[in-house]
Design a protein around this motif. Structure first.
Motif, PDB file in Angstrom:
ATOM      1  N   LYS A  62      -6.140   6.670  -3.096  1.00 56.45           N
ATOM      2  CA  LYS A  62      -7.271   6.129  -3.855  1.00 56.45           C
ATOM      3  C   LYS A  62      -8.271   5.468  -2.911  1.00 56.45           C
ATOM      4  CE  LYS A  62      -5.003   5.097  -8.250  1.00 56.45           C
ATOM      5  NZ  LYS A  62      -4.577   4.004  -9.138  1.00 56.45           N
ATOM      6  N   THR A  63      -7.768   4.727  -1.945  1.00 53.84           N
ATOM      7  CA  THR A  63      -8.645   4.074  -0.973  1.00 53.84           C
ATOM      8  C   THR A  63      -9.411   5.112  -0.157  1.00 53.84           C
ATOM      9  OG1 THR A  63      -7.118   2.210  -0.831  1.00 53.84           O
ATOM     10  CG2 THR A  63      -8.707   2.455   0.957  1.00 53.84           C
ATOM     11  N   LEU A  78       0.851  -1.181   0.000  1.00 57.43           N
ATOM     12  CA  LEU A  78       0.000   0.000   0.000  1.00 57.43           C
ATOM     13  C   LEU A  78       0.892   1.237   0.000  1.00 57.43           C
ATOM     14  CD1 LEU A  78      -2.971   0.914   0.167  1.00 57.43           C
ATOM     15  CD2 LEU A  78      -2.666   1.083   2.613  1.00 57.43           C
ATOM     16  N   ASP A  79       1.144   1.768  -1.176  1.00 57.13           N
ATOM     17  CA  ASP A  79       1.947   2.978  -1.273  1.00 57.13           C
ATOM     18  C   ASP A  79       1.051   4.206  -1.140  1.00 57.13           C
ATOM     19  OD1 ASP A  79       0.634   2.815  -3.635  1.00 57.13           O
ATOM     20  OD2 ASP A  79       2.397   2.981  -4.914  1.00 57.13           O
ATOM     21  N   ALA A  95     -14.436   8.047   1.047  1.00 48.39           N
ATOM     22  CA  ALA A  95     -15.158   9.312   1.170  1.00 48.39           C
ATOM     23  C   ALA A  95     -16.328   9.355   0.201  1.00 48.39           C
ATOM     24  CB  ALA A  95     -14.219  10.488   0.926  1.00 48.39           C
ATOM     25  N   GLY A  96     -16.148   8.844  -1.000  1.00 44.24           N
ATOM     26  CA  GLY A  96     -17.234   8.795  -1.984  1.00 44.24           C
ATOM     27  C   GLY A  96     -18.362   7.894  -1.530  1.00 44.24           C
TER      28      GLY A  96
END
Length: 181
Positions: free
Chosen positions: A41-42, A34-35, A47-48
């Motif tokens: 993006k996560t 997980l960079d 949030a979306g």
């Protein structure tokens, strides 16, 4: 003979160099699961999902804010006129089964009813016949029984007033007044 044998660390892994180098224990194949870009993006996706999941509640709230007059309340009999004397109070639930309220008879033909959850921290509000006011014992909040407005303590907003009607020898709850700032 020691030079012919491979050097091993405490876990039994082979140490590739004689120098005191700590980079030999990095496994580069799964170094970055997980960079930063994946993390952002996560977070944007979460949030979306949160924003979309709140839309139905926002639509319900907007419907009541735009047209508050369309909201209807049930009519509920609270007490018979001869069951209460001036200065008496009774507790009841209105409009929902978890919305507690307080009906106070001030005189022969004057009644007032308010939700009895303090507008400060929702502590229960009680009628004090001796002081002729509504009292919140949690933080010493006091409310005027005639208007529902706070007179002392931390509450800043009045208690929500319940609309009443007197018919056929009884007091009925007919609605809840909209809060006006």
């Amino acid at each position: 003979m020691e030079q012919d044998q491979e050097k091993r660390d405490r876990n039994g892994s082979r140490v590739p160099y004689d120098e005191d180098n700590y980079t030999h224990n990095i496994r580069k194949d799964n170094e970055r699961n997980l960079d930063r870009r994946s993390f952002l993006k996560t977070m944007a996706g979460a949030a979306g999902v949160f924003a979309i999941s709140t839309l139905p509640w926002g639509a319900i709230a907007a419907k009541y804010l735009v047209n508050p007059s369309k909201r209807t309340y049930p009519v509920k009999k609270l007490a018979a006129l001869d069951a209460m004397k001036a200065g008496d109070a009774i507790e009841f639930v209105y409009p929902g089964e978890h919305d507690t309220a307080l009906l106070v008879r001030l005189s022969d033909q004057e009644f007032k009813a308010y939700h009895n959850a303090c507008t400060h921290l929702k502590c229960p509000v009680f009628w004090s016949k001796e002081k002729d006011e509504l009292v919140c014992p949690c933080h010493h909040g006091l409310f005027d029984v005639h208007t529902g407005k706070p007179t002392a303590g931390p509450p800043r907003r009045p208690l929500p007033e319940i609309e009443l009607s007197i018919e056929n020898g009884a007091v009925y709850a007919t609605g809840v007044k909209r809060y006006e700032a």
